[in-house]
Design a protein around this motif. Structure first.
Motif, PDB file in Angstrom:
ATOM      1  N   MET A   1      19.395  -1.045   6.976  1.00  0.00           N
ATOM      2  CA  MET A   1      19.374   0.239   6.981  1.00  0.00           C
ATOM      3  C   MET A   1      18.156   1.627   6.882  1.00  0.00           C
ATOM      4  SD  MET A   1      22.195   1.345   5.321  1.00  0.00           S
ATOM      5  CE  MET A   1      22.215   3.313   4.493  1.00  0.00           C
TER       6      MET A   1
ATOM      7  N   ALA B   1      23.635   5.027   1.005  1.00  0.00           N
ATOM      8  CA  ALA B   1      23.894   3.505   0.295  1.00  0.00           C
ATOM      9  C   ALA B   1      23.399   2.720  -1.114  1.00  0.00           C
ATOM     10  CB  ALA B   1      22.203   2.825   0.336  1.00  0.00           C
TER      11      ALA B   1
ATOM     12  N   LEU C   1      20.741  -5.081   0.511  1.00  0.00           N
ATOM     13  CA  LEU C   1      20.760  -4.274   1.477  1.00  0.00           C
ATOM     14  C   LEU C   1      19.295  -4.843   2.600  1.00  0.00           C
ATOM     15  CD1 LEU C   1      20.929  -0.903  -0.472  1.00  0.00           C
ATOM     16  CD2 LEU C   1      22.264  -0.989   1.098  1.00  0.00           C
TER      17      LEU C   1
ATOM     18  N   TYR D   1      20.017   0.882  -7.171  1.00  0.00           N
ATOM     19  CA  TYR D   1      20.424   0.516  -6.426  1.00  0.00           C
ATOM     20  C   TYR D   1      21.475  -0.115  -6.981  1.00  0.00           C
ATOM     21  CZ  TYR D   1      18.339   3.111  -2.536  1.00  0.00           C
ATOM     22  OH  TYR D   1      17.790   3.888  -1.523  1.00  0.00           O
TER      23      TYR D   1
ATOM     24  N   ARG E   1      23.156  -3.702  -6.201  1.00  0.00           N
ATOM     25  CA  ARG E   1      22.780  -4.580  -4.483  1.00  0.00           C
ATOM     26  C   ARG E   1      21.915  -5.361  -4.691  1.00  0.00           C
ATOM     27  NH1 ARG E   1      24.915   0.521  -5.452  1.00  0.00           N
ATOM     28  NH2 ARG E   1      26.824   0.990  -4.510  1.00  0.00           N
TER      29      ARG E   1
ATOM     30  N   VAL F   1      18.007  -5.150  -2.988  1.00  0.00           N
ATOM     31  CA  VAL F   1      17.313  -4.445  -2.243  1.00  0.00           C
ATOM     32  C   VAL F   1      16.104  -5.339  -1.717  1.00  0.00           C
ATOM     33  CG1 VAL F   1      16.236  -2.617  -2.525  1.00  0.00           C
ATOM     34  CG2 VAL F   1      18.265  -2.220  -3.449  1.00  0.00           C
TER      35      VAL F   1
END
Length: 290
Positions: free
Chosen positions: A16, A27, A35, A64, A67, A69
């Motif tokens: 991203m 996202a 990510l 997030y 996820r 990160v």
């Protein structure tokens, strides 16, 4: 798929551009496992500082969910590298992705710098393998530090450095991909396949995902949200595989001590049971992730 204990799903890991605040917000809603908040290729020089601030704020936010990160900083030797690394360490993401890592010594230097900058223990290093030098040293790179959590194949740079071509089936890259996989599995680190450039070619993308999954990659790096769903499906055990794994383990347990166990016409050995249990554990970890 990784056979290491403590499996963490990394089927889909999406780059991203951190200069794009709308993309960072989007996202939070994507069904992606990980990510990579990018400060490197996806960010123009004039926007590097803004991208760094945005990525660090996102990593700190806790918004997030499950996820993973990570922040991809600019490569060693660039004018942005030192500030990127210091800021990322302070932000404490799950991982710091470093492009163009060519040696074990470079990994050790990065780890030492992360410690100097006070990176929390959970912040791991992800090394990008993008050059012939990196491929030829990948075994040493993968084994160089306990802080190294993943290898990420930079297929675009690797094709360029090899003087090769992007072709269906990736024959020019197969030796490099296989060497990196061998190194990752020997050292117990995760390994992510490179990106697929044509976001309009779903059939080609799915075929490349299947190739990577068949080879043994944990997942694939992505450049478009539309690639996430197909990637997750390919890199997860199918319902048929999960059912068969449960049935195989049950047959093994029922035949304990008999000397020979068969399952649906196939002779079963302990290694087959280990594979089946890994399939079950992987499916459970993906289910738990939600």
């Amino acid at each position: 798929m990784s056979t290491a204990t403590g499996y963490r799903p990394r089927r889909s890991v999406l780059y991203m551009p951190s200069s794009n605040e709308r993309a960072l917000e989007k996202a939070k809603t994507l069904p992606v496992d990980g990510l990579i908040l990018d400060l490197e290729d996806a960010v123009a020089p004039d926007h590097k500082t803004t991208a760094r601030d945005n990525a660090c704020a996102a990593a700190r936010s806790g918004e997030y969910g499950q996820r993973e990160v990570t922040i991809r900083i600019n490569a060693s030797g660039t004018q942005w590298h030192d500030d990127d690394l210091a800021a990322a360490c302070a932000a404490g993401p799950d991982g710091i992705v470093v492009p163009k890592v060519d040696s074990a010594q470079e990994v050790l230097g990065l780890v030492a710098a992360m410690e100097r900058h006070g990176a929390p223990e959970h912040t791991r290093l992800w090394a990008m393998i993008e050059s012939p030098a990196a491929v030829l040293c990948v075994g040493e790179i993968a084994a160089s530090s306990p802080r190294l959590a993943a290898l990420v194949i930079g297929t675009n740079d690797l094709v360029k450095e090899l003087g090769a071509r992007h072709v269906p089936g990736r024959q020019p890259l197969l030796t490099s991909l296989s060497l990196a996989l061998l190194a990752a599995r020997r050292s117990g680190v995760a390994i992510l396949d490179g990106v697929y450039n044509d976001v309009t070619d779903l059939d080609g993308f799915v075929a490349e995902c299947r190739q990577g999954a068949d080879m043994g990659f944990d997942g694939k790096t992505l450049i478009h949200p539309g690639q996430v769903g197909p990637c997750n499906e390919v890199f997860a055990p199918s319902p048929a595989e999960i059912e068969d794994a449960h049935a195989l383990v049950a047959a093994w347990d029922a035949g304990a001590g008999s000397g020979v166990v068969t399952h649906r016409g196939r002779m079963v050995e302990h290694l087959h049971v280990e594979i089946a249990r890994q399939v079950i554990a992987t499916a459970q970890a993906i289910s738990d992730r939600g």
